[in-house]
Write a protein that holds these residues in place. Structure first.
Motif, PDB file in Angstrom:
ATOM      1  N   SER A   1       0.850  -1.194   0.000  1.00  0.00           N
ATOM      2  CA  SER A   1       0.000   0.000   0.000  1.00  0.00           C
ATOM      3  C   SER A   1       0.889   1.250   0.000  1.00  0.00           C
ATOM      4  O   SER A   1       2.078   1.197   0.324  1.00  0.00           O
ATOM      5  CB  SER A   1      -0.882   0.022   1.246  1.00  0.00           C
ATOM      6  OG  SER A   1      -0.078   0.211   2.406  1.00  0.00           O
ATOM      7  N   ARG A   2       0.282   2.358  -0.340  1.00  0.00           N
ATOM      8  CA  ARG A   2       0.987   3.646  -0.297  1.00  0.00           C
ATOM      9  C   ARG A   2       1.510   3.920   1.115  1.00  0.00           C
ATOM     10  O   ARG A   2       2.643   4.351   1.294  1.00  0.00           O
ATOM     11  CB  ARG A   2       0.049   4.755  -0.758  1.00  0.00           C
ATOM     12  CG  ARG A   2       0.681   6.129  -0.741  1.00  0.00           C
ATOM     13  CD  ARG A   2      -0.273   7.201  -1.259  1.00  0.00           C
ATOM     14  NE  ARG A   2       0.406   8.466  -1.324  1.00  0.00           N
ATOM     15  CZ  ARG A   2       1.156   8.875  -2.331  1.00  0.00           C
ATOM     16  NH1 ARG A   2       1.298   8.111  -3.392  1.00  0.00           N
ATOM     17  NH2 ARG A   2       1.756  10.051  -2.306  1.00  0.00           N
ATOM     18  N   ALA A   3       0.684   3.657   2.125  1.00  0.00           N
ATOM     19  CA  ALA A   3       1.079   3.911   3.513  1.00  0.00           C
ATOM     20  C   ALA A   3       2.304   3.080   3.901  1.00  0.00           C
ATOM     21  O   ALA A   3       3.212   3.574   4.583  1.00  0.00           O
ATOM     22  CB  ALA A   3      -0.087   3.604   4.448  1.00  0.00           C
ATOM     23  N   LYS A   4       2.346   1.852   3.463  1.00  0.00           N
ATOM     24  CA  LYS A   4       3.477   0.991   3.803  1.00  0.00           C
ATOM     25  C   LYS A   4       4.748   1.459   3.084  1.00  0.00           C
ATOM     26  O   LYS A   4       5.829   1.482   3.670  1.00  0.00           O
ATOM     27  CB  LYS A   4       3.159  -0.459   3.455  1.00  0.00           C
ATOM     28  CG  LYS A   4       4.144  -1.453   4.041  1.00  0.00           C
ATOM     29  CD  LYS A   4       3.635  -2.860   3.947  1.00  0.00           C
ATOM     30  CE  LYS A   4       4.647  -3.820   4.536  1.00  0.00           C
ATOM     31  NZ  LYS A   4       4.213  -5.210   4.454  1.00  0.00           N
TER      32      LYS A   4
ATOM     33  N   GLU B   1       5.371   4.520   2.222  1.00  0.00           N
ATOM     34  CA  GLU B   1       5.794   5.759   2.886  1.00  0.00           C
ATOM     35  C   GLU B   1       6.472   5.487   4.216  1.00  0.00           C
ATOM     36  O   GLU B   1       7.406   6.195   4.594  1.00  0.00           O
ATOM     37  CB  GLU B   1       4.607   6.705   3.026  1.00  0.00           C
ATOM     38  CG  GLU B   1       4.211   7.285   1.682  1.00  0.00           C
ATOM     39  CD  GLU B   1       3.017   8.203   1.715  1.00  0.00           C
ATOM     40  OE1 GLU B   1       2.254   8.192   2.701  1.00  0.00           O
ATOM     41  OE2 GLU B   1       2.830   8.934   0.715  1.00  0.00           O
ATOM     42  N   ALA B   2       6.036   4.463   4.919  1.00  0.00           N
ATOM     43  CA  ALA B   2       6.718   4.083   6.162  1.00  0.00           C
ATOM     44  C   ALA B   2       8.153   3.641   5.856  1.00  0.00           C
ATOM     45  O   ALA B   2       9.092   4.011   6.573  1.00  0.00           O
ATOM     46  CB  ALA B   2       5.949   2.979   6.879  1.00  0.00           C
TER      47      ALA B   2
ATOM     48  N   LYS C   1       6.387   0.638  11.924  1.00  0.00           N
ATOM     49  CA  LYS C   1       5.013   0.684  11.407  1.00  0.00           C
ATOM     50  C   LYS C   1       4.723  -0.427  10.397  1.00  0.00           C
ATOM     51  O   LYS C   1       3.559  -0.750  10.144  1.00  0.00           O
ATOM     52  CB  LYS C   1       4.742   2.034  10.741  1.00  0.00           C
ATOM     53  CG  LYS C   1       4.690   3.195  11.701  1.00  0.00           C
ATOM     54  CD  LYS C   1       4.330   4.469  10.960  1.00  0.00           C
ATOM     55  CE  LYS C   1       4.211   5.647  11.910  1.00  0.00           C
ATOM     56  NZ  LYS C   1       3.856   6.880  11.180  1.00  0.00           N
TER      57      LYS C   1
ATOM     58  N   LEU D   1       1.025  -2.244   9.236  1.00  0.00           N
ATOM     59  CA  LEU D   1       0.521  -1.897   7.916  1.00  0.00           C
ATOM     60  C   LEU D   1       0.379  -3.131   7.035  1.00  0.00           C
ATOM     61  O   LEU D   1      -0.337  -3.103   6.041  1.00  0.00           O
ATOM     62  CB  LEU D   1       1.446  -0.875   7.247  1.00  0.00           C
ATOM     63  CG  LEU D   1       1.457   0.505   7.904  1.00  0.00           C
ATOM     64  CD1 LEU D   1       2.579   1.357   7.340  1.00  0.00           C
ATOM     65  CD2 LEU D   1       0.113   1.185   7.714  1.00  0.00           C
TER      66      LEU D   1
END
Length: 95
Positions: free
Chosen positions: A72-75, A77-78, A86, A90
């Protein structure tokens, strides 16, 4: 020992592109200059390199690239922000 690299680019449309290469400087130059008109990044320039990792095993680099592309985008970015703590949360599926 030959190194390989997995890298993440941030594109002008705020999307991320993940790739693998054995020559990071040359490959980034190709993305910046638009050397490959059919590439994902061509119409999304300018781009910036936001993450890279070195590998001594090309097969592991390719495997890692494929894995990151599914994230995912969030992962992503982490990973980019070195927020490794994180990543496990995620990775969990939310039902």
């Amino acid at each position: 020992m030959k190194l390989s690299y997995v890298y993440i680019l941030k594109c002008s449309d705020n999307s991320y592109y993940t790739g693998v290469t054995s020559n990071l400087n040359q490959r980034i130059f190709q993305h910046i200059s638009g050397a490959h008109t059919d590439s994902y990044t061509y119409k999304r320039r300018p781009i910036s390199l936001v993450f890279f990792a070195e590998f001594t095993d090309i097969n592991l680099a390719i495997e890692t690239e494929k894995q990151i592309k599914k994230w995912s985008r969030a992962k992503k970015e982490a990973l980019i922000n070195n927020e490794f703590e994180k990543l496990p949360n995620l990775a969990k599926k939310r039902f």
